[in-house]
Design a protein around this motif. Structure first.
Motif, short mmCIF file in Angstrom:
data_model
loop_
_atom_site.label_atom_id
_atom_site.label_comp_id
_atom_site.label_asym_id
_atom_site.label_seq_id
_atom_site.Cartn_x
_atom_site.Cartn_y
_atom_site.Cartn_z
N ALA A 119 5.40 6.32 -7.61
CA ALA A 119 5.26 6.02 -6.12
C ALA A 119 4.24 5.19 -5.60
N ALA A 120 3.04 5.22 -6.18
CA ALA A 120 2.03 4.42 -6.08
C ALA A 120 2.47 2.84 -6.25
N ILE A 121 3.15 2.52 -7.32
CA ILE A 121 3.75 1.32 -7.43
C ILE A 121 4.52 0.75 -6.33
N ALA A 122 5.41 1.45 -5.90
CA ALA A 122 6.47 1.18 -5.05
C ALA A 122 5.71 0.93 -3.42
N GLN A 123 4.74 1.67 -3.19
CA GLN A 123 3.97 1.82 -2.08
C GLN A 123 3.25 0.41 -1.96
N THR A 124 2.42 0.10 -3.24
CA THR A 124 1.65 -0.97 -3.43
C THR A 124 2.63 -2.27 -3.05
N VAL A 125 3.53 -2.32 -3.55
CA VAL A 125 4.79 -3.57 -3.62
C VAL A 125 5.15 -3.48 -2.02
N GLN A 126 5.45 -2.42 -1.56
CA GLN A 126 5.99 -2.59 -0.01
C GLN A 126 4.67 -3.17 0.92
N LYS A 135 -0.36 -13.14 5.45
CA LYS A 135 -1.55 -13.88 4.96
C LYS A 135 -2.78 -13.02 5.13
N VAL A 136 -2.81 -11.73 4.66
CA VAL A 136 -3.96 -10.94 4.76
C VAL A 136 -4.45 -10.50 3.41
N GLY A 137 -5.66 -11.01 3.08
CA GLY A 137 -6.10 -10.93 1.79
C GLY A 137 -6.15 -9.33 1.53
N ALA A 138 -5.91 -9.28 -0.12
CA ALA A 138 -5.89 -7.90 -0.52
C ALA A 138 -6.36 -7.84 -1.99
N LEU A 139 -6.99 -6.79 -2.61
CA LEU A 139 -7.68 -6.84 -3.89
C LEU A 139 -7.64 -5.35 -4.28
N MET A 140 -6.46 -5.00 -5.03
CA MET A 140 -6.20 -3.51 -5.79
C MET A 140 -6.49 -3.48 -7.37
N VAL A 141 -7.24 -2.52 -7.90
CA VAL A 141 -7.78 -2.44 -9.10
C VAL A 141 -6.87 -0.91 -9.72
N PHE A 142 -5.90 -1.15 -10.56
CA PHE A 142 -5.21 -0.12 -11.16
C PHE A 142 -6.05 0.28 -12.46
N LEU A 253 6.05 -8.58 -8.93
CA LEU A 253 4.94 -7.73 -9.17
C LEU A 253 5.13 -6.53 -9.52
N GLU A 254 6.45 -5.77 -8.85
CA GLU A 254 6.84 -4.51 -9.10
C GLU A 254 7.17 -4.28 -10.46
N ARG A 255 7.84 -5.15 -11.07
CA ARG A 255 8.23 -5.21 -12.47
C ARG A 255 7.07 -5.32 -13.32
N LEU A 256 6.06 -6.19 -12.90
CA LEU A 256 5.08 -6.31 -13.84
C LEU A 256 4.14 -4.98 -13.79
N LEU A 257 3.86 -4.44 -12.86
CA LEU A 257 3.16 -3.25 -12.50
C LEU A 257 3.84 -2.14 -13.39
#
Length: 294
Positions: A119-126, A135-142, A253-257
């Motif tokens: 679920a976290a992957i789906a929400q992250t991709v969305q 064009k809003v910067g983002a940085l997430m660490v899994f 991105l979704e496939r890679l995550l």
């Protein structure tokens, strides 16, 4: 196959090689292989070349013989060994962490990912699809096997499920925590506004900003997967193991995550990596581009 094995055993018996000799060579070859992978990155490559030149000079000094040169070089290498341990402490730690979290250990301890991870992957991709468009910067660490408790302490601890609207609010450019990284552990946000270590790779492209350098640095110092959105271009990137995959479509991105964060039973890693790297949209500008030091 049987004939091949018989021939191999025949040669082993001919040269009087035991199975322990084969295991001995295999272990040394594996260690050398891992060291070569480590040497490829950042400043290690340049230092390794310098050490190699010193060893060649030492051998020549012993062969000629040049006693004074040999004395100086041998003592220099002896003292330099301690200095190298101090200088390359992060790289040595990373090598040991990778060794401990290698696939050999996974054979004996396969853990299922919590249902929240998918679920976290789906929400992250969305969220990333929207952030990229705006064009809003983002940085997430899994986080994976290497604990990121020290990184979480640099920011604000949280305890929340991953939600697309929450991520968009956290990374909104007027939000208090938008400059730092969001840390995700087992499908839950455990920290925001966290400070990541910058990459020590001097060969990185000059067009990479601090957000990308921090993402690469985090992937160099742990086994984490880092997802990045560029504030300047809106492009999506993923850093893993010191490598940066750029210009990714949300589907890629979704496939890679999924390939990296879900167990092998759910998604075959080898097939997933090949598909994420080489089977993106043909000819599209968001196919994904892997860079290392360029």
């Amino acid at each position: 196959m049987t004939d091949f094995l018989q021939v191999m055993f025949h040669y082993i018996q001919t040269f009087n090689i035991s199975i322990w000799d084969v295991a001995d060579i295999a272990i040394v070859a594996y260690v050398i292989y891992r060291i070569l992978i480590l040497v490829r990155r950042s400043r290690t490559a340049q230092v390794a070349k310098a050490i190699l030149l010193l060893l060649i000079a030492l051998a020549l000094a012993a062969w000629l013989p040049l006693r004074v040169v040999y004395f100086v070089l041998s003592n220099l290498l002896t003292m330099g060994a301690l200095a190298l341990i101090v200088v390359f402490q992060p790289e040595i730690r990373r090598f040991l962490e990778q060794l401990g979290s290698s696939s050999l250990g996974d054979m004996f301890s396969r853990e299922e990912a919590p249902p929240e991870v998918e679920a976290a992957i789906a929400q992250t991709v969305q969220a990333y699809a929207s952030l990229s468009k705006d064009k809003v910067g983002a940085l997430m660490v899994f986080e994976r096997k290497v604990s990121l408790d020290d990184i979480i302490k640099t920011g604000t601890p949280l305890n929340s499920t991953v939600n697309a609207e929450l991520l968009k609010n956290l990374f909104w450019n007027k939000a208090p925590l938008h400059d730092g990284a969001v840390i995700v552990r087992n499908g839950h946000i455990v920290g925001a506004g966290c400070v990541l270590p910058l990459s020590g790779n001097i060969n990185l492209s000059k067009d990479l900003g601090m957000r990308h350098r921090a993402g690469i640095g985090m992937s160099e110092n742990s086994d984490a997967v880092v997802a990045i959105v560029s504030e300047e271009t809106g492009s999506i990137s993923v850093a893993e193991n010191g490598m940066l995959k750029r210009h990714l479509a949300p589907e890629t991105l979704e496939r890679l995550l999924r390939n990296e964060l879900l167990p092998q039973e759910e998604v075959p890693r080898a097939a997933g990596k090949l598909s994420s790297l080489f089977k993106s949209k043909k000819g599209g500008k968001n196919d994904g581009e892997e860079t290392h030091g360029k």
